[in-house]
Design a protein around this motif. Structure first.
Motif, PDB file in Angstrom:
ATOM      1  N   LYS A  44      35.540  49.994 -49.563  1.00  0.00           N
ATOM      2  CA  LYS A  44      35.591  49.704 -48.125  1.00  0.00           C
ATOM      3  C   LYS A  44      35.586  48.190 -47.979  1.00  0.00           C
ATOM      4  O   LYS A  44      34.643  47.522 -48.360  1.00  0.00           O
ATOM      5  N   SER A  45      36.680  47.638 -47.460  1.00  0.00           N
ATOM      6  CA  SER A  45      36.800  46.189 -47.364  1.00  0.00           C
ATOM      7  C   SER A  45      35.844  45.637 -46.315  1.00  0.00           C
ATOM      8  O   SER A  45      35.317  46.366 -45.467  1.00  0.00           O
ATOM      9  N   ALA A  46      35.651  44.327 -46.379  1.00  0.00           N
ATOM     10  CA  ALA A  46      34.773  43.662 -45.421  1.00  0.00           C
ATOM     11  C   ALA A  46      35.461  43.589 -44.070  1.00  0.00           C
ATOM     12  O   ALA A  46      36.469  42.906 -43.910  1.00  0.00           O
ATOM     13  N   THR A  47      34.944  44.323 -43.108  1.00  0.00           N
ATOM     14  CA  THR A  47      35.412  44.249 -41.723  1.00  0.00           C
ATOM     15  C   THR A  47      34.192  43.909 -40.885  1.00  0.00           C
ATOM     16  O   THR A  47      33.273  44.710 -40.783  1.00  0.00           O
ATOM     17  N   TYR A  48      34.175  42.726 -40.298  1.00  0.00           N
ATOM     18  CA  TYR A  48      32.960  42.256 -39.621  1.00  0.00           C
ATOM     19  C   TYR A  48      32.473  43.292 -38.616  1.00  0.00           C
ATOM     20  O   TYR A  48      33.180  43.676 -37.693  1.00  0.00           O
ATOM     21  N   GLU A  49      31.218  43.721 -38.799  1.00  0.00           N
ATOM     22  CA  GLU A  49      30.711  44.861 -38.044  1.00  0.00           C
ATOM     23  C   GLU A  49      30.146  44.482 -36.675  1.00  0.00           C
ATOM     24  O   GLU A  49      30.120  45.307 -35.761  1.00  0.00           O
ATOM     25  N   ASN A  50      29.597  43.263 -36.531  1.00  0.00           N
ATOM     26  CA  ASN A  50      28.858  42.849 -35.330  1.00  0.00           C
ATOM     27  C   ASN A  50      27.771  43.862 -34.987  1.00  0.00           C
ATOM     28  O   ASN A  50      27.614  44.275 -33.833  1.00  0.00           O
ATOM     29  N   MET A  51      27.019  44.256 -36.004  1.00  0.00           N
ATOM     30  CA  MET A  51      25.909  45.187 -35.806  1.00  0.00           C
ATOM     31  C   MET A  51      24.577  44.602 -36.236  1.00  0.00           C
ATOM     32  O   MET A  51      23.539  45.263 -36.111  1.00  0.00           O
ATOM     33  N   ALA A  52      24.583  43.383 -36.756  1.00  0.00           N
ATOM     34  CA  ALA A  52      23.319  42.686 -37.003  1.00  0.00           C
ATOM     35  C   ALA A  52      22.849  42.057 -35.700  1.00  0.00           C
ATOM     36  O   ALA A  52      23.643  41.815 -34.784  1.00  0.00           O
ATOM     37  N   ARG A  53      21.565  41.788 -35.611  1.00  0.00           N
ATOM     38  CA  ARG A  53      21.017  41.132 -34.438  1.00  0.00           C
ATOM     39  C   ARG A  53      20.012  40.079 -34.894  1.00  0.00           C
ATOM     40  O   ARG A  53      19.152  40.364 -35.736  1.00  0.00           O
ATOM     41  N   ASP A  54      20.156  38.878 -34.343  1.00  0.00           N
ATOM     42  CA  ASP A  54      19.285  37.765 -34.708  1.00  0.00           C
ATOM     43  C   ASP A  54      19.290  37.513 -36.214  1.00  0.00           C
ATOM     44  O   ASP A  54      18.287  37.132 -36.799  1.00  0.00           O
ATOM     45  N   GLY A  55      20.426  37.759 -36.841  1.00  0.00           N
ATOM     46  CA  GLY A  55      20.555  37.510 -38.264  1.00  0.00           C
ATOM     47  C   GLY A  55      19.875  38.527 -39.150  1.00  0.00           C
ATOM     48  O   GLY A  55      19.649  38.276 -40.338  1.00  0.00           O
ATOM     49  N   LEU A  56      19.563  39.703 -38.597  1.00  0.00           N
ATOM     50  CA  LEU A  56      18.830  40.724 -39.347  1.00  0.00           C
ATOM     51  C   LEU A  56      19.576  42.060 -39.306  1.00  0.00           C
ATOM     52  O   LEU A  56      20.335  42.350 -38.370  1.00  0.00           O
ATOM     53  N   VAL A  57      19.333  42.885 -40.314  1.00  0.00           N
ATOM     54  CA  VAL A  57      19.932  44.214 -40.414  1.00  0.00           C
ATOM     55  C   VAL A  57      19.375  45.116 -39.312  1.00  0.00           C
ATOM     56  O   VAL A  57      18.200  45.046 -38.963  1.00  0.00           O
ATOM     57  N   THR A  58      20.232  45.972 -38.779  1.00  0.00           N
ATOM     58  CA  THR A  58      19.817  46.985 -37.803  1.00  0.00           C
ATOM     59  C   THR A  58      20.106  48.376 -38.361  1.00  0.00           C
ATOM     60  O   THR A  58      20.854  48.539 -39.335  1.00  0.00           O
ATOM     61  N   VAL A  61      33.852  56.454 -50.652  1.00  0.00           N
ATOM     62  CA  VAL A  61      34.291  55.223 -51.306  1.00  0.00           C
ATOM     63  C   VAL A  61      33.426  54.918 -52.519  1.00  0.00           C
ATOM     64  O   VAL A  61      32.255  55.294 -52.586  1.00  0.00           O
ATOM     65  N   GLY A  62      34.031  54.180 -53.461  1.00  0.00           N
ATOM     66  CA  GLY A  62      33.267  53.754 -54.617  1.00  0.00           C
ATOM     67  C   GLY A  62      32.277  52.663 -54.270  1.00  0.00           C
ATOM     68  O   GLY A  62      31.173  52.603 -54.819  1.00  0.00           O
ATOM     69  N   MET A  63      32.665  51.779 -53.341  1.00  0.00           N
ATOM     70  CA  MET A  63      31.789  50.686 -52.925  1.00  0.00           C
ATOM     71  C   MET A  63      32.119  50.302 -51.491  1.00  0.00           C
ATOM     72  O   MET A  63      33.291  50.293 -51.103  1.00  0.00           O
ATOM     73  N   THR A  64      31.105  49.974 -50.716  1.00  0.00           N
ATOM     74  CA  THR A  64      31.297  49.480 -49.360  1.00  0.00           C
ATOM     75  C   THR A  64      30.848  48.027 -49.301  1.00  0.00           C
ATOM     76  O   THR A  64      29.941  47.617 -50.029  1.00  0.00           O
ATOM     77  N   THR A  65      31.486  47.233 -48.447  1.00  0.00           N
ATOM     78  CA  THR A  65      31.254  45.792 -48.394  1.00  0.00           C
ATOM     79  C   THR A  65      30.651  45.390 -47.065  1.00  0.00           C
ATOM     80  O   THR A  65      31.245  45.640 -46.002  1.00  0.00           O
ATOM     81  N   VAL A  66      29.494  44.761 -47.107  1.00  0.00           N
ATOM     82  CA  VAL A  66      28.823  44.274 -45.903  1.00  0.00           C
ATOM     83  C   VAL A  66      29.394  42.908 -45.551  1.00  0.00           C
ATOM     84  O   VAL A  66      29.363  41.976 -46.345  1.00  0.00           O
ATOM     85  N   ALA A  67      29.918  42.800 -44.337  1.00  0.00           N
ATOM     86  CA  ALA A  67      30.519  41.536 -43.894  1.00  0.00           C
ATOM     87  C   ALA A  67      29.883  41.145 -42.577  1.00  0.00           C
ATOM     88  O   ALA A  67      29.615  41.999 -41.737  1.00  0.00           O
ATOM     89  N   TYR A  68      29.657  39.950 -42.387  1.00  0.00           N
ATOM     90  CA  TYR A  68      29.846  38.799 -43.239  1.00  0.00           C
ATOM     91  C   TYR A  68      28.453  38.179 -43.352  1.00  0.00           C
ATOM     92  O   TYR A  68      27.769  38.040 -42.335  1.00  0.00           O
ATOM     93  N   CYS A  69      27.964  37.823 -44.516  1.00  0.00           N
ATOM     94  CA  CYS A  69      26.601  37.326 -44.715  1.00  0.00           C
ATOM     95  C   CYS A  69      26.684  35.852 -45.092  1.00  0.00           C
ATOM     96  O   CYS A  69      27.079  35.510 -46.215  1.00  0.00           O
ATOM     97  N   ILE A 126      29.804  36.948 -49.083  1.00  0.00           N
ATOM     98  CA  ILE A 126      29.060  35.725 -48.834  1.00  0.00           C
ATOM     99  C   ILE A 126      30.029  34.555 -48.658  1.00  0.00           C
ATOM    100  O   ILE A 126      31.115  34.537 -49.234  1.00  0.00           O
ATOM    101  N   GLY A 127      29.615  33.585 -47.850  1.00  0.00           N
ATOM    102  CA  GLY A 127      30.471  32.432 -47.641  1.00  0.00           C
ATOM    103  C   GLY A 127      29.944  31.563 -46.523  1.00  0.00           C
ATOM    104  O   GLY A 127      28.825  31.744 -46.022  1.00  0.00           O
ATOM    105  N   HIS A 128      30.761  30.619 -46.126  1.00  0.00           N
ATOM    106  CA  HIS A 128      30.442  29.692 -45.038  1.00  0.00           C
ATOM    107  C   HIS A 128      31.651  29.646 -44.113  1.00  0.00           C
ATOM    108  O   HIS A 128      32.776  29.448 -44.557  1.00  0.00           O
ATOM    109  N   SER A 129      31.420  29.808 -42.811  1.00  0.00           N
ATOM    110  CA  SER A 129      32.518  29.933 -41.857  1.00  0.00           C
ATOM    111  C   SER A 129      33.321  28.648 -41.705  1.00  0.00           C
ATOM    112  O   SER A 129      34.505  28.686 -41.361  1.00  0.00           O
TER     113      SER A 129
END
Length: 400
Positions: free
Chosen positions: A30-44, A59-67, A108-111
């Motif tokens: 599962k490719s990284a598709t920005y979820e916009n489901m974190a809040r205040d920089g934390l997992v929900t 899927v074999g692996m899912t990708t959390v985006a974007y950290c 992981i990265g920097h915008s």
């Protein structure tokens, strides 16, 4: 170099496969598709449930985006950034995905110039000063000290990802985020050791991936998401991408490459292909950007024809130049496309919109090989990022 495969040599895409030190239950990601489901920089819970659904779907692996590796390196104020306060939620997420049978990766990265200073509270760093047409603000040229810090933070983020139970990290070198913006001749006008020649422009990308490798060794798998084409005149293009891919392979800093295209800063639709939902975008952005989107959005949100496996032609040229395992992204919608990727020497495939439409698509493909995605490539899922979280608009939204 990889040799073309004959039908009998093609790997079974639904059999276990090794990615660096990790064994995945199959070759689909599962490719990284920005979820916009974190809040205040934390997992929900919503973010956990999103990835568990894809894990349960096969899927074999899912990708959390974007950290982000730093607070100012986010694209908006809600995103996760690596710090101790985020660790308990990230551990809950990885435990839940593992319980559903899949591996899990953190992007992981920097915008860089894609960031919105108004929301992140920090500068949108870039190789050179640039006016961002999306937020109507100028970027801030990164100093050498900024870059040293960000390189170090990539390594620290990778360690935290491993400690939180992630099986892999995907280092973001695409879409004109920071490392990608340094690669771009259009955006990088520096006169120091980070500008000018391709070797200099690639210095940051090579440094952040090496920092990740030095920090985690073989504890987890390391992927790099690298642009092949920015989709803008004067930008980074395929001939230079081939050289950077070879340098990454030579350095031994990554276990696999996932090739992508487009610029979140200047030409986002070049990544997605299909419809450009301009009016839907305008609903979610504030004035004066709303009016600008309605009047001039067609110049920025361009329409590109969709076809299955649309990155395969370009990615094959990278495939021919390196021996690293590679992940095919872009229009992977059916078993036929997956088999074609395997036949062309790709070891894995990554799927985005198709799995937003049907999170259980992989399970269904395994049961019935003729199954194809129901995604119509309307790209309205892109606009839901700005609402309550990424989803397919054709699927009824659950409220509970």
């Amino acid at each position: 170099m990889p040799q073309p495969l004959v039908q009998g040599d093609m790997p079974d895409p639904f059999a276990p496969a090794t990615l660096g030190p990790v064994t995945l239950r199959n070759r689909t990601i599962k490719s990284a598709t920005y979820e916009n489901m974190a809040r205040d920089g934390l997992v929900t819970d919503a973010l956990i449930n999103f990835h568990v659904a894809h894990a349960a779907g096969g899927v074999g692996m899912t990708t959390v985006a974007y950290c982000s590796v730093s607070k100012e390196g986010r694209t908006d104020g809600r995103q996760i950034y690596w710090r101790p306060e985020a660790m308990p939620g990230l551990r809950r997420l990885t435990d839940a995905v593992h319980a559903a049978g899949a591996a899990v990766s953190a992007q992981i990265g920097h915008s860089g110039p894609v960031g919105n200073p108004k929301q992140t509270g920090g500068p949108a760093l870039s190789p050179s000063r640039f006016f961002n047409p999306q937020n109507l603000r100028a970027t801030t040229p990164a100093t050498r000290e900024d870059l040293k810090r960000i390189i170090r933070q990539h390594g620290q983020a990778a360690v935290m990802a491993a400690d939180a139970g992630f099986d892999a990290v995907e280092v973001h070198l695409g879409h004109n985020y920071l490392a990608s913006s340094f690669l771009s001749p259009r955006l990088n006008k520096r006169k120091d050791e980070y500008g000018g020649s391709l070797e200099n422009r690639a210095r940051l990308a090579l440094a952040v991936t090496q920092a990740v490798r030095d920090a985690v060794g073989d504890r987890i798998a390391i992927l790099a998401k690298l642009n092949m084409d920015d989709g803008v005149p004067g930008g980074f293009w395929l001939d230079e991408a081939i050289a950077v891919a070879q340098w990454l392979e030579r350095a031994g800093s990554v276990d696999a490459l996932e090739m992508t295209e487009g610029s979140s800063l200047l030409n986002p639709m070049y990544l997605f292909k299909g419809d450009a939902p301009i009016e839907d975008f305008a609903k979610y952005v504030p004035e004066p950007v709303k009016t600008g989107t309605r009047l001039f959005g067609g110049r920025f949100l361009k329409t590109y024809p969709y076809s299955d496996g649309y990155f395969l032609r370009d990615a094959r040229q990278i495939r021919a130049a390196v021996s690293l395992p590679m992940v095919l992204l872009g229009g992977v919608t059916s078993r036929a496309v997956i088999d074609e990727a395997m036949a062309q020497g790709f070891q894995f495939v990554a799927m985005g919109r198709a799995l937003l439409r049907e999170p259980d698509l992989i399970n269904r493909m395994q049961k019935e090989p003729g199954t194809s995605s129901l995604c119509i490539h309307c790209n309205k899922c892109m606009t839901t990022i700005f609402a309550n979280g990424t989803r397919c608009v054709l699927v009824p939204e659950h409220t509970s």
